[in-house]
Design a protein around this motif. Sequence first.
Motif, PDB file in Angstrom:
ATOM      1  N   ASP A   1      40.989  26.386  47.208  1.00  0.00           N
ATOM      2  CA  ASP A   1      40.083  25.710  46.195  1.00  0.00           C
ATOM      3  C   ASP A   1      38.779  26.196  46.279  1.00  0.00           C
ATOM      4  O   ASP A   1      37.790  25.916  46.122  1.00  0.00           O
ATOM      5  N   TRP A   2      38.722  27.454  47.370  1.00  0.00           N
ATOM      6  CA  TRP A   2      37.239  28.152  47.369  1.00  0.00           C
ATOM      7  C   TRP A   2      37.128  29.106  46.118  1.00  0.00           C
ATOM      8  O   TRP A   2      37.905  29.723  45.653  1.00  0.00           O
ATOM      9  N   LEU A   3      35.650  29.106  45.714  1.00  0.00           N
ATOM     10  CA  LEU A   3      35.178  29.907  44.790  1.00  0.00           C
ATOM     11  C   LEU A   3      34.498  31.149  45.285  1.00  0.00           C
ATOM     12  O   LEU A   3      34.290  32.015  44.522  1.00  0.00           O
ATOM     13  N   THR A   4      34.306  31.115  46.567  1.00  0.00           N
ATOM     14  CA  THR A   4      33.604  32.132  47.154  1.00  0.00           C
ATOM     15  C   THR A   4      34.490  32.523  48.715  1.00  0.00           C
ATOM     16  O   THR A   4      35.278  31.495  48.915  1.00  0.00           O
ATOM     17  N   TYR A   5      33.926  33.626  49.057  1.00  0.00           N
ATOM     18  CA  TYR A   5      34.822  33.948  50.621  1.00  0.00           C
ATOM     19  C   TYR A   5      34.054  32.874  51.418  1.00  0.00           C
ATOM     20  O   TYR A   5      32.726  32.996  51.483  1.00  0.00           O
ATOM     21  N   HIS A   6      34.567  32.321  52.419  1.00  0.00           N
ATOM     22  CA  HIS A   6      34.045  31.616  53.479  1.00  0.00           C
ATOM     23  C   HIS A   6      34.494  32.440  54.906  1.00  0.00           C
ATOM     24  O   HIS A   6      35.365  32.797  55.174  1.00  0.00           O
ATOM     25  N   LEU A   7      33.274  32.700  55.739  1.00  0.00           N
ATOM     26  CA  LEU A   7      33.489  33.271  57.115  1.00  0.00           C
ATOM     27  C   LEU A   7      32.721  32.535  58.167  1.00  0.00           C
ATOM     28  O   LEU A   7      31.795  31.763  57.889  1.00  0.00           O
ATOM     29  N   HIS A   8      33.446  32.511  59.337  1.00  0.00           N
ATOM     30  CA  HIS A   8      32.986  32.039  60.438  1.00  0.00           C
ATOM     31  C   HIS A   8      32.714  33.055  61.381  1.00  0.00           C
ATOM     32  O   HIS A   8      33.365  34.171  61.752  1.00  0.00           O
ATOM     33  N   PRO A   9      31.382  32.884  61.900  1.00  0.00           N
ATOM     34  CA  PRO A   9      30.744  34.153  62.778  1.00  0.00           C
ATOM     35  C   PRO A   9      31.471  34.140  64.001  1.00  0.00           C
ATOM     36  O   PRO A   9      31.936  33.132  64.623  1.00  0.00           O
ATOM     37  N   CYS A  10      31.865  35.528  64.523  1.00  0.00           N
ATOM     38  CA  CYS A  10      32.288  35.856  65.659  1.00  0.00           C
ATOM     39  C   CYS A  10      31.720  35.346  66.929  1.00  0.00           C
ATOM     40  O   CYS A  10      31.965  34.939  68.009  1.00  0.00           O
ATOM     41  N   ASP A  11      30.247  35.401  66.742  1.00  0.00           N
ATOM     42  CA  ASP A  11      29.367  35.208  68.077  1.00  0.00           C
ATOM     43  C   ASP A  11      28.746  33.746  67.892  1.00  0.00           C
ATOM     44  O   ASP A  11      27.887  33.182  68.620  1.00  0.00           O
ATOM     45  N   GLY A  12      29.434  32.836  67.034  1.00  0.00           N
ATOM     46  CA  GLY A  12      28.996  31.418  66.966  1.00  0.00           C
ATOM     47  C   GLY A  12      27.870  31.405  66.078  1.00  0.00           C
ATOM     48  O   GLY A  12      27.450  32.222  65.547  1.00  0.00           O
ATOM     49  N   GLY A  13      27.635  30.071  65.568  1.00  0.00           N
ATOM     50  CA  GLY A  13      26.519  29.724  64.589  1.00  0.00           C
ATOM     51  C   GLY A  13      27.004  29.258  63.317  1.00  0.00           C
ATOM     52  O   GLY A  13      28.383  28.906  63.278  1.00  0.00           O
TER      53      GLY A  13
END
Length: 552
Positions: free
Chosen positions: A47-59
Amino acid sequence: MTATRGKSTAASATPRSWPRLGDLALDTAHGDRVGVIIGVPGEDGSDWLTYHLHPCDGGPEWSAAADASTLRPVPSPVTHATSGEGMVHHRPGRHWAWPIRLHHEDGSVEDCSLVVTETQARHLATQIRDHLPPLPGPAEYLTDGPGSDALPPLTDLLAEIRGLDAGPLGSHAAWGATAPAAFFTWLASTLPITSAASLVITHMLPGQMDFLNALGHATKIAAVLPKPKSANDFVVEQTASRFRCDELERARFADPDWLTGYVRDRAAGGRVVLTDIGGYFAPALAELCARLPGQIAGVVEDTENGHRRYEALPELPCPVYSVARSPLKEPEDRLVGEAIVFSVETLLRHLGDVLQGRQACVLGYGKIGAGIAAALHSRHVRVLVLDIDPVRQAQALSVGYGSAELAEALSSCDLVFSATGSRALAIKHLPLLREGAFLAGATSRDDEFDLSALSAPDSGYVRAELIPGVSRIRSDEGRSFFLLGNGNAVNFLHTSAMGSAIHLVKAEMTVAAALLAEEQHAPGFYEVSPPYRASIAAAWVDAFGSRSGRYL
């Protein structure tokens, strides 16, 4: 406008290859931040309309545009590279392309090429050679165990870079011969690549042919012409497997009609450089240049005798580079003197005699004559030197050699060496020779002696061969002397080994040929410039000089 989540209606769309869920991506819209894609727009069940990213270095997580226009792939790190096959030399670009395969942390592989310059390739080959452990023996090498095929590509690589034929097993002999090939590989990297051809008159002796690799880089070698008295059968066979080899005959080369037809055929309409040893092209050179206008790029001459032949022409019809008086030739000339004395000593020992304690006469105190005198002196032979040039005669006297008139010297010496290149002795001088004297020449028979009348039936002399290379010549009066090497340069009876010093003058001749091939020169004598000679010498020292306990 507020974005709302919803189910994708494109469930049947072709799955994208990248970016996909779980891929690493760099987002240029967020300062090149890298993250793992945890949401992909438009995929079935998303149900995503955009790409969603999780940072490798936290945050905090963030979103990227649905068209992925700001995202860039982040490849898995490379762990190592392995060698491929089919190394290619790009001659015009002067570089090598070496196929390699990159291996990534995620197990993927990527085929590409390592491109290195010719100089870098030579250094790489030298480093591998210097650090490689001893080669395994044939029995061990031919096993089918793990790694048994690891060495051939490496030796093939070195063979290709250095112009060697290492053979299927990479023999020890090939590895031991790499210094000359490395030296001439360096030289080739400094030379222009031209469309000119070259005709190469040369001695064909072991250890002296590597220069052809560099000359073949600058010119197309149309033919190699072995000097008949200095052609080793095995070396001729090896050379003929790579280049066309033609017969060399001085009488033919003096015939303008024959020579013009020969050069026209081999040059195939293009410019041609003539590399010479002994002035073979000199007699017909003017006619050759007139009949093939614009095609004779010039001549490169090696020897003093050849230099004099070109110098004696009424007018030079083309440029002539001479290395006969080059400082890079001096080591060879000294070694030629040593080789001549070595061969004479060898022949005497075969006859049960020795040099020590004898008296010798050296006619001519040029570079070769000086080398002969020094080699004789080191063997405890008393030496007289005769030279018509008062400066050279003074030089000989100043270092301790004796002197005498020609008649006195011939009558008092056991050994006579002629190193003048100007027919110092003729049949009229033979009665002056001491009984049982040995007569040896430093250059070709026609250059040193005028003894053609000896073969005439009424000459008053009879020849008998005692052993190969030694003939006793007896007069009707019963006096005799020994002619060594049939009057030709006696050192060629024993291959005239010059060691690595021969590569200095071969390199200078190659440079001269390349200069003639690259640029038009006005008729006249030329020499390779001192800076170029210095660079040749420096590279030679690097290749053959003392290094890590290794000496000449």
